[in-house]
Design a protein around this motif. Sequence first.
Motif, PDB file in Angstrom:
ATOM      1  N   GLN A  41       0.905  -1.344  -0.140  1.00 42.84           N
ATOM      2  CA  GLN A  41       0.137   0.058  -0.114  1.00 42.84           C
ATOM      3  C   GLN A  41       0.920   1.161  -0.036  1.00 42.84           C
ATOM      4  O   GLN A  41       0.539   2.321  -0.712  1.00 42.84           O
ATOM      5  CB  GLN A  41      -1.032   0.111   1.106  1.00 42.84           C
ATOM      6  N   ARG A  44       1.961   1.725  -3.536  1.00 39.30           N
ATOM      7  CA  ARG A  44       0.826   2.147  -4.349  1.00 39.30           C
ATOM      8  C   ARG A  44       0.524   3.491  -4.136  1.00 39.30           C
ATOM      9  O   ARG A  44       0.253   4.554  -4.983  1.00 39.30           O
ATOM     10  CB  ARG A  44      -0.158   1.280  -4.123  1.00 39.30           C
ATOM     11  N   THR A  52      -5.643   7.297  -1.271  1.00 35.75           N
ATOM     12  CA  THR A  52      -5.572   6.464  -0.103  1.00 35.75           C
ATOM     13  C   THR A  52      -6.724   7.146   0.788  1.00 35.75           C
ATOM     14  O   THR A  52      -7.276   8.077   0.614  1.00 35.75           O
ATOM     15  CB  THR A  52      -4.387   6.560   0.603  1.00 35.75           C
ATOM     16  N   SER A  56      -5.395   6.209   6.854  1.00 34.17           N
ATOM     17  CA  SER A  56      -4.024   5.807   6.358  1.00 34.17           C
ATOM     18  C   SER A  56      -3.023   7.110   6.358  1.00 34.17           C
ATOM     19  O   SER A  56      -2.077   6.967   6.847  1.00 34.17           O
ATOM     20  CB  SER A  56      -3.800   4.998   4.988  1.00 34.17           C
TER      21      SER A  56
END
Length: 76
Positions: A41, A44, A52, A56
């Motif tokens: 993640q 990415r 996102t 996060s």
Amino acid sequence: MNNVKNIDFIIAFGENLRRIRVSKKISQETLAYSADIPISQVGRIERGEINTTISSVYAISKALDLEITELFSFDK
């Protein structure tokens, strides 16, 4: 609701995250562990492949020991 995703902004956010992370000499793996998110993640996000979540972003800011606004301090 057209144009909810601003690709340029998402990419700029990721580039800024990478710049900050590298300047602090923190690996993607260490950041992922500290933020309790998958390492894939982090990659990415940095490549601008995903939009996102607020949760996060908050976890990343805490893991990097910075104000959340610093993650959004870039030109776009």
